[in-house]
Write a protein that holds these residues in place. Sequence first.
Motif, PDB file in Angstrom:
ATOM      1  N   ALA A 164       0.827  -1.205   0.000  1.00 61.79           N
ATOM      2  CA  ALA A 164       0.000   0.000   0.000  1.00 61.79           C
ATOM      3  C   ALA A 164       0.860   1.254   0.000  1.00 61.79           C
ATOM      4  O   ALA A 164       0.558   2.233  -0.699  1.00 61.79           O
ATOM      5  CB  ALA A 164      -0.927  -0.004   1.209  1.00 61.79           C
ATOM      6  N   ALA A 165       1.955   1.236   0.757  1.00 64.54           N
ATOM      7  CA  ALA A 165       2.822   2.418   0.842  1.00 64.54           C
ATOM      8  C   ALA A 165       3.610   2.625  -0.439  1.00 64.54           C
ATOM      9  O   ALA A 165       3.675   3.736  -0.975  1.00 64.54           O
ATOM     10  CB  ALA A 165       3.771   2.270   2.026  1.00 64.54           C
ATOM     11  N   VAL A 166       4.220   1.545  -0.941  1.00 67.45           N
ATOM     12  CA  VAL A 166       5.104   1.668  -2.103  1.00 67.45           C
ATOM     13  C   VAL A 166       4.318   1.995  -3.368  1.00 67.45           C
ATOM     14  O   VAL A 166       4.711   2.859  -4.156  1.00 67.45           O
ATOM     15  CB  VAL A 166       5.908   0.365  -2.295  1.00 67.45           C
ATOM     16  N   SER A 167       3.190   1.323  -3.562  1.00 71.37           N
ATOM     17  CA  SER A 167       2.463   1.473  -4.820  1.00 71.37           C
ATOM     18  C   SER A 167       1.262   2.409  -4.689  1.00 71.37           C
ATOM     19  O   SER A 167       1.084   3.316  -5.486  1.00 71.37           O
ATOM     20  CB  SER A 167       2.000   0.095  -5.315  1.00 71.37           C
ATOM     21  N   GLY A 168       0.436   2.201  -3.649  1.00 71.05           N
ATOM     22  CA  GLY A 168      -0.718   3.078  -3.470  1.00 71.05           C
ATOM     23  C   GLY A 168      -0.326   4.482  -3.053  1.00 71.05           C
ATOM     24  O   GLY A 168      -1.015   5.444  -3.360  1.00 71.05           O
ATOM     25  N   GLY A 169       0.790   4.597  -2.346  1.00 71.34           N
ATOM     26  CA  GLY A 169       1.284   5.911  -1.934  1.00 71.34           C
ATOM     27  C   GLY A 169       2.344   6.453  -2.865  1.00 71.34           C
ATOM     28  O   GLY A 169       3.245   7.178  -2.427  1.00 71.34           O
ATOM     29  N   TYR A 170       2.233   6.129  -4.150  1.00 70.79           N
ATOM     30  CA  TYR A 170       3.270   6.494  -5.110  1.00 70.79           C
ATOM     31  C   TYR A 170       3.421   8.005  -5.276  1.00 70.79           C
ATOM     32  O   TYR A 170       4.473   8.485  -5.682  1.00 70.79           O
ATOM     33  CB  TYR A 170       2.957   5.854  -6.466  1.00 70.79           C
ATOM     34  N   ALA A 171       2.377   8.752  -4.931  1.00 74.92           N
ATOM     35  CA  ALA A 171       2.456  10.216  -5.040  1.00 74.92           C
ATOM     36  C   ALA A 171       3.112  10.847  -3.825  1.00 74.92           C
ATOM     37  O   ALA A 171       3.349  12.049  -3.809  1.00 74.92           O
ATOM     38  CB  ALA A 171       1.065  10.808  -5.233  1.00 74.92           C
ATOM     39  N   GLY A 172       3.411  10.051  -2.799  1.00 74.08           N
ATOM     40  CA  GLY A 172       3.929  10.611  -1.561  1.00 74.08           C
ATOM     41  C   GLY A 172       5.426  10.437  -1.392  1.00 74.08           C
ATOM     42  O   GLY A 172       6.004   9.444  -1.826  1.00 74.08           O
ATOM     43  N   ASN A 173       6.055  11.397  -0.753  1.00 76.84           N
ATOM     44  CA  ASN A 173       7.469  11.325  -0.399  1.00 76.84           C
ATOM     45  C   ASN A 173       7.783  12.530   0.478  1.00 76.84           C
ATOM     46  O   ASN A 173       6.983  13.477   0.553  1.00 76.84           O
ATOM     47  CB  ASN A 173       8.373  11.315  -1.635  1.00 76.84           C
ATOM     48  N   LEU A 174       8.941  12.490   1.110  1.00 73.91           N
ATOM     49  CA  LEU A 174       9.370  13.636   1.915  1.00 73.91           C
ATOM     50  C   LEU A 174      10.281  14.572   1.138  1.00 73.91           C
ATOM     51  O   LEU A 174      10.463  15.727   1.529  1.00 73.91           O
ATOM     52  CB  LEU A 174      10.074  13.155   3.190  1.00 73.91           C
ATOM     53  N   PHE A 175      10.869  14.061   0.033  1.00 79.74           N
ATOM     54  CA  PHE A 175      11.757  14.875  -0.796  1.00 79.74           C
ATOM     55  C   PHE A 175      11.469  14.587  -2.258  1.00 79.74           C
ATOM     56  O   PHE A 175      11.134  13.463  -2.624  1.00 79.74           O
ATOM     57  CB  PHE A 175      13.231  14.569  -0.484  1.00 79.74           C
ATOM     58  N   PRO A 176      11.589  15.597  -3.119  1.00 78.77           N
ATOM     59  CA  PRO A 176      11.421  15.349  -4.551  1.00 78.77           C
ATOM     60  C   PRO A 176      12.498  14.385  -5.061  1.00 78.77           C
ATOM     61  O   PRO A 176      13.574  14.270  -4.475  1.00 78.77           O
ATOM     62  CB  PRO A 176      11.588  16.739  -5.177  1.00 78.77           C
ATOM     63  N   GLY A 177      12.194  13.706  -6.134  1.00 78.66           N
ATOM     64  CA  GLY A 177      13.148  12.768  -6.718  1.00 78.66           C
ATOM     65  C   GLY A 177      12.911  12.585  -8.196  1.00 78.66           C
ATOM     66  O   GLY A 177      12.325  13.450  -8.867  1.00 78.66           O
ATOM     67  N   SER A 178      13.326  11.453  -8.701  1.00 80.62           N
ATOM     68  CA  SER A 178      13.263  11.212 -10.137  1.00 80.62           C
ATOM     69  C   SER A 178      11.834  11.210 -10.660  1.00 80.62           C
ATOM     70  O   SER A 178      11.577  11.646 -11.793  1.00 80.62           O
ATOM     71  CB  SER A 178      13.941   9.882 -10.476  1.00 80.62           C
ATOM     72  N   GLN A 179      10.880  10.727  -9.855  1.00 82.32           N
ATOM     73  CA  GLN A 179       9.493  10.717 -10.316  1.00 82.32           C
ATOM     74  C   GLN A 179       8.964  12.137 -10.476  1.00 82.32           C
ATOM     75  O   GLN A 179       8.252  12.443 -11.440  1.00 82.32           O
ATOM     76  CB  GLN A 179       8.622   9.926  -9.334  1.00 82.32           C
ATOM     77  N   ASP A 180       9.315  13.016  -9.564  1.00 91.50           N
ATOM     78  CA  ASP A 180       8.913  14.421  -9.691  1.00 91.50           C
ATOM     79  C   ASP A 180       9.530  15.046 -10.934  1.00 91.50           C
ATOM     80  O   ASP A 180       8.867  15.782 -11.677  1.00 91.50           O
ATOM     81  CB  ASP A 180       9.359  15.207  -8.449  1.00 91.50           C
ATOM     82  N   ALA A 181      10.806  14.755 -11.149  1.00 92.52           N
ATOM     83  CA  ALA A 181      11.489  15.307 -12.319  1.00 92.52           C
ATOM     84  C   ALA A 181      10.849  14.815 -13.610  1.00 92.52           C
ATOM     85  O   ALA A 181      10.677  15.584 -14.568  1.00 92.52           O
ATOM     86  CB  ALA A 181      12.968  14.924 -12.283  1.00 92.52           C
ATOM     87  N   LEU A 182      10.471  13.547 -13.637  1.00 95.58           N
ATOM     88  CA  LEU A 182       9.878  12.971 -14.841  1.00 95.58           C
ATOM     89  C   LEU A 182       8.508  13.580 -15.134  1.00 95.58           C
ATOM     90  O   LEU A 182       8.251  14.070 -16.245  1.00 95.58           O
ATOM     91  CB  LEU A 182       9.772  11.454 -14.675  1.00 95.58           C
ATOM     92  N   ILE A 183       7.623  13.546 -14.144  1.00 98.32           N
ATOM     93  CA  ILE A 183       6.251  13.996 -14.371  1.00 98.32           C
ATOM     94  C   ILE A 183       6.185  15.503 -14.601  1.00 98.32           C
ATOM     95  O   ILE A 183       5.513  15.985 -15.524  1.00 98.32           O
ATOM     96  CB  ILE A 183       5.358  13.586 -13.184  1.00 98.32           C
ATOM     97  N   LEU A 184       6.886  16.274 -13.768  1.00 98.59           N
ATOM     98  CA  LEU A 184       6.866  17.724 -13.946  1.00 98.59           C
ATOM     99  C   LEU A 184       7.625  18.151 -15.199  1.00 98.59           C
ATOM    100  O   LEU A 184       7.360  19.217 -15.769  1.00 98.59           O
ATOM    101  CB  LEU A 184       7.444  18.406 -12.711  1.00 98.59           C
ATOM    102  N   GLY A 185       8.573  17.307 -15.647  1.00 96.39           N
ATOM    103  CA  GLY A 185       9.241  17.576 -16.921  1.00 96.39           C
ATOM    104  C   GLY A 185       8.291  17.468 -18.093  1.00 96.39           C
ATOM    105  O   GLY A 185       8.476  18.131 -19.128  1.00 96.39           O
ATOM    106  N   ILE A 186       7.260  16.644 -17.976  1.00 95.44           N
ATOM    107  CA  ILE A 186       6.220  16.551 -19.015  1.00 95.44           C
ATOM    108  C   ILE A 186       5.263  17.730 -18.910  1.00 95.44           C
ATOM    109  O   ILE A 186       4.722  18.200 -19.912  1.00 95.44           O
ATOM    110  CB  ILE A 186       5.463  15.209 -18.873  1.00 95.44           C
ATOM    111  N   THR A 187       5.067  18.215 -17.685  1.00 96.89           N
ATOM    112  CA  THR A 187       4.124  19.324 -17.470  1.00 96.89           C
ATOM    113  C   THR A 187       4.604  20.611 -18.128  1.00 96.89           C
ATOM    114  O   THR A 187       3.799  21.364 -18.698  1.00 96.89           O
ATOM    115  CB  THR A 187       3.937  19.562 -15.954  1.00 96.89           C
ATOM    116  N   GLU A 188       5.913  20.891 -18.071  1.00 90.99           N
ATOM    117  CA  GLU A 188       6.412  22.179 -18.556  1.00 90.99           C
ATOM    118  C   GLU A 188       6.105  22.439 -20.022  1.00 90.99           C
ATOM    119  O   GLU A 188       5.551  23.504 -20.358  1.00 90.99           O
ATOM    120  CB  GLU A 188       7.908  22.292 -18.297  1.00 90.99           C
ATOM    121  N   PRO A 189       6.429  21.530 -20.964  1.00 88.00           N
ATOM    122  CA  PRO A 189       6.101  21.833 -22.360  1.00 88.00           C
ATOM    123  C   PRO A 189       4.599  21.932 -22.602  1.00 88.00           C
ATOM    124  O   PRO A 189       4.164  22.664 -23.491  1.00 88.00           O
ATOM    125  CB  PRO A 189       6.724  20.663 -23.137  1.00 88.00           C
ATOM    126  N   ALA A 190       3.797  21.211 -21.814  1.00 88.58           N
ATOM    127  CA  ALA A 190       2.347  21.336 -21.954  1.00 88.58           C
ATOM    128  C   ALA A 190       1.894  22.731 -21.531  1.00 88.58           C
ATOM    129  O   ALA A 190       1.047  23.348 -22.187  1.00 88.58           O
ATOM    130  CB  ALA A 190       1.653  20.262 -21.109  1.00 88.58           C
TER     131      ALA A 190
END
Length: 540
Positions: A164-190
């Motif tokens: 539940a934590a690893v997969s269901g809580g995939y949007a959660g973390n205490l610090f930004p990381g590679s997932q933030d960089a990936l998803i927000l990197g798609i947001t910028e050109p949009a």
Amino acid sequence: MSLAGRALNAVERIGNRLPDPVFLFLWLIAGLIALSLVGAGLGWSAVNPVTGDRLVAQSLLSSEDLERLIIGMPRTLADFPPLAIVVTIIYGASVAERTGLFTTAIRGALLNAPKALLTPIVVIVGMMSHHASDASYVVVIPLAAVMFAAAGRHPLAGLAAGFAAVSGGYAGNLFPGSQDALILGITEPAARLIDPSYSVNIAGNWFFIIGVVLIFTPIVWFITDRVIEPRLGRWTPASGSQAPASDSEKAPLTPEQKKGLAWAGLAILGMIALWTTLTLIPGSPFVDAEAEPGQTFNPLYRSLIAFFAVTFFVAGGAYGAGAGTVKSHRDMVRMMGEGISQLAPYIVLAFFAAHFVAMINWSGLGPILAVNAADALEDIALPAPLLLIVVVLVSCVFDLFIGSASAKWSALAPIVVPMFMLLGISPEMTTAAYRMGDSVTNIATPLMSYFPLILTFAQRWDPRFGLGSLMATMLPYAGAFLAAGLLMVAAWVALDLPLGPGVGVHYEPPPPAVAAQEPISGGVAGPHSPPQPAAAPTMR
């Protein structure tokens, strides 16, 4: 068979018939080409209210766009922001992962967990382990089961909490990381389809992902201890397990591993000190003294991609030197190469996603659809929280069939992000709503790529534990996550809470430019295309 059982079987059948995400993008590109022909023939258009430009649909089979597509193909891939971001971070993260830093840190946190706080520690470590990529699934989840068994609790309850934590809580973390960089990197050109000057940084969802940890942790704690574990019953080794745990899973950390963790900790502190010094020195490259209030530290936030890449590399090397897993600098170079090789499936997907995103821009259909859809939604006058709840629900439905978060967002962002910007909602808030929906249903669908692996882990403890058992165990988490996620997104907007440093819920466009006299098509200039008007949307 019950109605719920038939519904799950239908989802599984439909999902199994879907093509690979690569071919989904090929079909999307084919449909986009056909739609561009129709749009150009019918003269579809819209006025960008931010820049004042008139956008007109353009056929993707025009000579100009064929030139962009064919001659500019390498540049289109190279200019896809998430690709460069992910590769940069993977260079460092692969060293931290392959030296054993991530795995040892996770094991150390769980092995030393106080018995009374075992469940919340599993949850927080599980969400933090997202920085370790696939290691979060293959280390946290089985180890959580081992720790529960060692504490005299049911191991399948620990496995469920970890999943539940690893997969269901995939949007959660205490610090930004590679997932933030990936998803927000798609947001910028949009976002730049509407506002060419808009900039997104890796810290754009930082406060939001911390909020997910704070809200989801007590939910998992309650459901695990009060719902799942009582349902599973009292655990005894005689209840059917064949291979309860390997010695390596239960073994305490070795002196070498402890030494490696100490060295890695010092390396991380050194990197924090370095970045702090670079921020505080006069004339710092991380401070924009001429920026508007709230935007002063934008260069610092954008430097976090480099910070995490270098920190992972340095800390991984320090751990390897202390633990003996790195013998020479050649080992670290080899680890970086291995990390990039595992990125191959994503690079293949990125090629097609990059062209889909670019072609939406070239055709002008993305911003045209966004402007017209925003006008329609504005007439309906739905409140912003309700609009973002729709984003969460759409993301949940897509997640049942398509596992890749970046693939789904690459397809949705060019429409959803500009549309919500025109309704006054920031790209970061729309991204946060998408990420919430992408997380909560992961644990409830057998189409999730790691679902068979989790089932295998469970059957080590109970060979009779089947697919239906795992789904029934995880559904309470998924339902609670969805309800909490919807409330969290709605409350975040209603209370106008900051999403990250200098990033808010609402989008305020710059003063509109004077509308262009001649209609133009929305697009990105290819390497051999004629110069575009200065105000035309661009994508990097």
